[in-house]
Design a protein around this motif. Structure first.
Motif, short mmCIF file in Angstrom:
data_model
loop_
_atom_site.label_atom_id
_atom_site.label_comp_id
_atom_site.label_asym_id
_atom_site.label_seq_id
_atom_site.Cartn_x
_atom_site.Cartn_y
_atom_site.Cartn_z
N ALA A 1 0.80 -1.22 0.00
CA ALA A 1 0.00 0.00 0.00
C ALA A 1 0.83 1.27 0.00
CB ALA A 1 -0.94 0.00 1.21
N ASP A 2 2.16 1.17 0.19
CA ASP A 2 3.00 2.36 0.13
C ASP A 2 3.85 2.41 -1.13
OD1 ASP A 2 4.52 0.20 0.81
OD2 ASP A 2 5.65 1.20 2.41
N ASP B 1 -12.07 5.02 -3.68
CA ASP B 1 -12.59 4.43 -2.45
C ASP B 1 -14.04 4.01 -2.68
OD1 ASP B 1 -12.61 3.60 0.16
OD2 ASP B 1 -11.67 5.42 0.92
N LEU C 1 0.92 5.34 -5.18
CA LEU C 1 -0.03 5.46 -4.08
C LEU C 1 0.49 6.45 -3.05
CD1 LEU C 1 -0.80 1.66 -3.60
CD2 LEU C 1 -2.12 3.34 -4.92
N THR D 1 -1.93 5.03 2.43
CA THR D 1 -3.16 4.46 1.89
C THR D 1 -3.46 3.14 2.60
OG1 THR D 1 -2.75 5.45 -0.28
CG2 THR D 1 -4.29 3.61 -0.20
N PRO E 1 -4.42 -0.60 3.51
CA PRO E 1 -4.36 -1.84 2.72
C PRO E 1 -5.73 -2.50 2.62
CG PRO E 1 -3.50 -2.21 4.92
CD PRO E 1 -3.80 -0.75 4.83
N TYR F 1 -10.05 -1.67 -3.47
CA TYR F 1 -10.49 -0.44 -4.12
C TYR F 1 -10.88 -0.73 -5.56
CZ TYR F 1 -7.96 1.65 -0.19
OH TYR F 1 -7.52 1.99 1.06
N LEU G 1 -4.89 -4.09 -1.99
CA LEU G 1 -3.56 -3.70 -1.52
C LEU G 1 -3.21 -4.47 -0.26
CD1 LEU G 1 -3.77 0.19 -1.94
CD2 LEU G 1 -3.09 -1.52 -3.63
N LYS G 2 -1.94 -4.85 -0.16
CA LYS G 2 -1.51 -5.51 1.07
C LYS G 2 -0.77 -4.52 1.95
CE LYS G 2 2.82 -7.43 -0.77
NZ LYS G 2 3.56 -8.67 -1.07
N ARG G 3 -0.36 -4.97 3.11
CA ARG G 3 0.27 -4.08 4.08
C ARG G 3 1.50 -3.39 3.48
NH1 ARG G 3 -1.40 -3.48 8.97
NH2 ARG G 3 -2.91 -4.95 9.91
N PRO G 4 1.83 -2.21 4.00
CA PRO G 4 2.95 -1.45 3.42
C PRO G 4 4.25 -2.24 3.43
CG PRO G 4 1.68 -0.08 4.94
CD PRO G 4 1.16 -1.48 5.09
N TYR H 1 -11.10 0.37 8.14
CA TYR H 1 -9.76 0.06 8.65
C TYR H 1 -9.66 0.56 10.09
CZ TYR H 1 -4.72 -0.77 8.29
OH TYR H 1 -3.44 -1.26 8.46
#
Length: 923
Positions: free
Chosen positions: A528-529, A556, A594, A598, A600, A603, A641-644, A730
């Motif tokens: 996500a980053d 979103d 991104l 943002t 995760p 979208y 999206l997965k974790r940053p 979230y």
């Protein structure tokens, strides 16, 4: 001018020059050409030269056959580096020698024409002549080409004599053949010199000489035939080389072209047009040369020679107009072959050619050389000492890469850029993708199979990766970690998570004018980053005159764009849509950076197709497979999206929309608010104020905190946006320590609110002011019913009542907008939904042939801002969708929720009310 005049000129300047003076000038010329020879890095074209000098003879021929430049220079360079070795210094030394030889050759030619004194002045000028000095320090052909010009000009002069030997004809033919195999622009010079000699032969009726001329030109043509046939056989590839970048280049204004060419003659640099001092000197020199030219032309005795010297320079030079017409972005160095003609003309103009006028002409003519020498020396100083005109610092790039790369690392370089092969001495593997060769994706998958880190050399502009395929591939297989800048260059570092894979398209359909979208690939599980990559497959089904662009958006669940990226649609050769062939299929590659923070989550990805129109854009509505208009935005699908990944600072060129608060605001134990950014400073009643928020978790195991955002006036809290962050998707108990989270919230301004309002954060009973304010403007309201020509009484839900309408008449013209005025009465104060009014023009069979959809008063009075009992005069300009429709038409009116599309019903249960009037649409 007759030949008899030349000996008289030489006789008037026949004093012997001191040998030492000539030697000193030659040494000075040599010094200028070897000074700091190895100080600057090799650049792109020099890398090509050195690469070709290190491959086989057959590979040189094959490479040049797919190009527009002939191979002779690369043959010579191969022989040279075989003797001198391969290094920037030794490779450039061949050009040093060629540039240095220009000096004695000019000396001999001028001495032959006008004597030793004029020749000495010519050498003085050539010592500092920037095009000769600068291109004498490049591993390219441009220092050799002026030699060809001078030799052919010498042959043209000899061709005027009464007796011409066979050795002359042989030398002329060899010189022409060499020139033609050094650079294609020599063709214009060969045509000019050949035509010049033919005219002289014809004027003196030298039929034998004309036959010899024909034989020589035929021989040169036959000797050049192998290369000519090679080019014709590979014309498709040569045409690609010619067209590289041409489609996006703006046509060169003739005035700009002339200025650029003139300044290049004086400075040898392409960027001096933007330097005021250089422009002033160039104008001064132009004025001096013009005055001297007029003075020479005014005299009958010098007029003929003046015209011939000007012709020797300007007629071949005019070929540059052809080059720039075909390739507007071509570098001025292409005309370096013709620049000695300017020196020769200048010497003719400034040197006194008669003893009788020696004292009258000598002083002012010498002074005329001063501004020329000044601009020459100024340009040389720029070249040697000004970093802004230095070659691209690929040596610095190589040094950086040597310090950071290991044996398992990959270094991607643009196609045909071989510089790092000679400047880089590290352990990493250099990779040239060869984007236009078959098997690209398989090659890239194999190359990246065992690597977890890659570097990519980037140029500010490039002619070899129009679609950004290399960044796409590396981003698709990994994440951009950092970017190291080097003036106009950059090195991008990627952490690779998997091998590069070819995108597999999923079928989709959308038509945008003459272009159809047939396939889409969306990256899943991107950190996500980082960025999301997507590939789109297009087909041109009908010619278009516009160059289409797309805006890619990450949406979103409420439709709010979290990330946006605009790209022009280009094929692999850099052609925009206006140059695509009908039926052509093009895959485009896009990277959507991104915003750090943002969440995760899942979208939607959507695109808008548009045409730039000055400072605005013209959006092209999409049409689906059923022929229905899908509107200005087409949703492509969902991405997750997965974790940053853990990038500390974003390497992407993203403008942060959330300026930080002066001091982070502690909202709860472990929760900081870093930024709060309203999307505008002034709002009206019923408007929606969007506020971007940036949070940070400062500890792990946060509880499920639900801070609310509020708007506070002296009347208290007037608007609240509460719930869990990220639209409730979230919660804070999912956050990790030090994680940054960005979200947006919407505050609806209630009716009858006005004045200054402050943003606050609320948690439990605590209200925390953020120091951010907005101004609320009061609306002007009407509570008396207007005078209506066509009264009605149609109620839509409990929101509004349609109390009348007005039309300009019952007969309208096909294709022309229809003005419809609707009169409303508000029934509710501050509706929960912001409804849109639709005004549809319907054909006799009920199909939609025109429309205008907008909140009341073209969006200036949203239904949320209305107060019960107020009246609205609501204009709508209905435009045709079927401009050729004629016949009976009706107008239907209603309201709908723009989010869900659900329409409000009338008291009769209808979702549309037909105005009680019939229209006639005439052609």
């Amino acid at each position: 001018m007759s030949n008899q005049f030349l000996p008289k000129i030489r006789q008037s300047n026949s004093r012997n020059l001191p040998f030492g003076v000539v030697v000193v000038l030659l040494l000075a010329a040599f010094f200028m050409r070897v000074f700091l020879l190895d100080a600057q890095s090799l650049w792109w074209d020099e890398g090509i030269s050195l690469h070709l000098a290190t491959v086989s003879w057959g590979e040189i021929i094959a490479n040049r056959a797919a190009n527009i430049h002939p191979p002779l220079y690369f043959f010579l360079l191969k022989l040279w580096v075989g003797l001198a070795g391969i290094s920037p210094f030794s490779a450039r030394y061949l050009s040093v020698l060629a540039s240095f030889l220009q000096v004695p050759l000019i000396f001999k030619l001028v001495k032959h024409w006008w004597g030793q004194g004029a020749a000495l002045l010519a050498v003085w000028l050539m010592v500092f002549f920037p095009p000769s000095v600068i291109y004498g320090q490049e591993t390219r052909v441009y220092a050799i080409l002026p030699l060809v010009y001078l030799v052919l000009l010498f042959y043209a002069d000899i061709g005027r004599s009464q007796s011409i030997s066979r050795r002359y004809w042989l030398g002329l033919g060899v010189a022409e053949w060499i020139g033609l195999h050094l650079h294609y622009l020599t063709l214009f010079l060969v045509l000019y010199v050949g035509g010049w000699i033919f005219v002289y032969l014809y004027r003196r009726r030298d039929w034998a000489g004309m036959r010899q001329w024909v034989w020589v030109q035929t021989g040169v043509g036959l000797a050049s035939l192998p290369w000519a046939l090679t080019v014709v056989y590979h014309w498709v590839f040569a045409e690609e080389a010619v067209n590289v970048g041409r489609f996006l280049a703006e046509p060169v204004a003739f005035s700009f072209l002339l200025s650029q060419v003139w300044l290049f003659h004086l400075t040898g640099l392409a960027g001096t047009l933007g330097r005021p001092f250089g422009r002033v000197l160039a104008v001064l020199v132009l004025g001096v040369v013009s005055l001297l030219l007029v003075e020479r032309l005014a005299r009958r005795v010098t007029r003929g020679k003046t015209l011939s010297m000007a012709a020797h320079w300007l007629i071949p030079l005019s070929s540059a107009l052809v080059v720039w017409a075909i390739r507007p972005f071509s570098h001025p160095r292409y005309i370096s072959i013709f620049v000695p003609g300017f020196i020769l003309l200048l010497i003719w103009l400034v040197w006194p050619h008669s003893k009788n006028t020696y004292t009258f002409e000598w002083s002012p003519r010498l002074l005329a050389v001063v501004p020329v020498l000044v601009i020459f020396v100024w340009a040389d100083m720029l070249y040697f000492f000004d970093p802004s005109v230095a070659k691209d610092d690929l040596r610095g790039v190589a040094g950086y890469l040597e310090s950071v790369t290991g044996p398992d690392d990959l270094i991607f370089v643009p196609d045909t850029n071989w510089v790092l092969d000679f400047e880089y001495h590290g352990q990493g593997q250099l990779v040239m993708p060869f984007l236009n060769k078959a098997g690209l994706w398989e090659r890239m998958a194999n190359v990246t199979a065992d690597s977890d880190r890659a570097y990519a050399l980037r140029y500010e502009t490039t002619l070899f990766d129009w679609q950004n395929q290399v960044p796409f591939m590396l981003e698709q297989a990994g994440s951009l970690v950092r970017v190291q800048e080097f003036e106009d260059l950059a090195v991008a570092e990627y952490a690779l998570h998997r091998p590069i894979e070819k995108p597999v398209m999923s079928p989709v359909f959308g038509r945008f004018g003459g272009v159809e979208l047939h396939g889409v690939w969306l990256e899943q599980d991107a950190p996500a980053d980082t960025a999301v990559t997507l590939a789109l497959q297009w087909q041109l089904v009908a010619p278009v005159s516009d160059n289409l662009n797309i805006s890619v958006r990450l949406l979103d669940i409420d439709g709010w764009p979290l990330a946006t990226k605009d790209d022009m649609l280009l094929d692999y050769e850099g052609r925009p849509t206006a140059y695509w062939a009908t039926g052509q299929t093009v895959t485009t590659y896009h990277i959507l950076p991104l915003l750090p923070g943002t969440p995760p989550l899942s979208y939607q990805l959507a695109i808008t197709v548009y045409v730039p129109d000055g400072e605005s854009i013209r959006v092209i509505d999409g049409i689906d497979l059923a022929g229905q208009v899908v509107g200005p935005q087409m949703v492509l699908g969902n991405v997750v999206l997965k974790r940053p990944f853990g990038i500390t600072s974003s390497p992407y060129p993203i403008t942060d929309p959330f300026p930080p608060l002066p001091v982070p605001v502690p909202v709860a134990d472990g929760l900081l608010l870093l930024a709060a950014a309203p999307n505008r400073q002034t709002v009206g009643e019923g408007d929606t104020l969007f506020v971007g928020l940036r949070w940070q978790a400062t500890r792990s195991n946060l509880p499920n905190l639900q801070p609310a955002l509020g708007l506070k006036t002296d009347r208290g809290i007037i608007a609240v946006a509460d719930g869990m962050p990220a639209l409730g998707r979230y919660p804070t108990n999912f956050w990790q320590v030090d994680e940054i989270v960005v979200e947006h919230r919407s505050l609806v301004i209630p009716p009858q609110a006005e004045g200054t309002a402050e943003l606050v954060v609320m948690l439990a009973d605590t209200i925390i002011p953020l120091g951010k304010t907005v101004e609320i403007t009061a609306e002007s309201r009407t509570f008396s019913p207007p005078v209506i020509l066509n009264p009605l009484n149609v109620q839509f839900g409990d929101v509004m009542r349609l109390i009348g309408y007005e039309l300009p008449g019952t007969t309208i013209k096909a294709g022309e907008p229809v003005e419809v005025t609707l009169y409303w009465e508000a029934l509710t104060t501050g509706t929960a939904v912001d409804y849109t009014v639709f005004t549809h023009l319907l054909a006799e069979d009920g199909r939609l042939i025109g429309q205008h959809d907008s909140p009341p008063l073209n969006g200036t009075r949203p239904t949320r801002s209305l107060v019960a009992g107020e009246y609205l005069t609501d204009p709508h300009l209905v435009t045709f969708k079927e401009s050729n429709y004629t016949g009976i038409a009706r107008i239907g009116v209603g309201l709908y929720d723009p989010t869900s599309g659900e329409r409000l019903l009338t008291e009769d249960g209808l979702d549309v009310f037909l105005l009680p009037i019939q229209l006639t649409v005439q052609p």
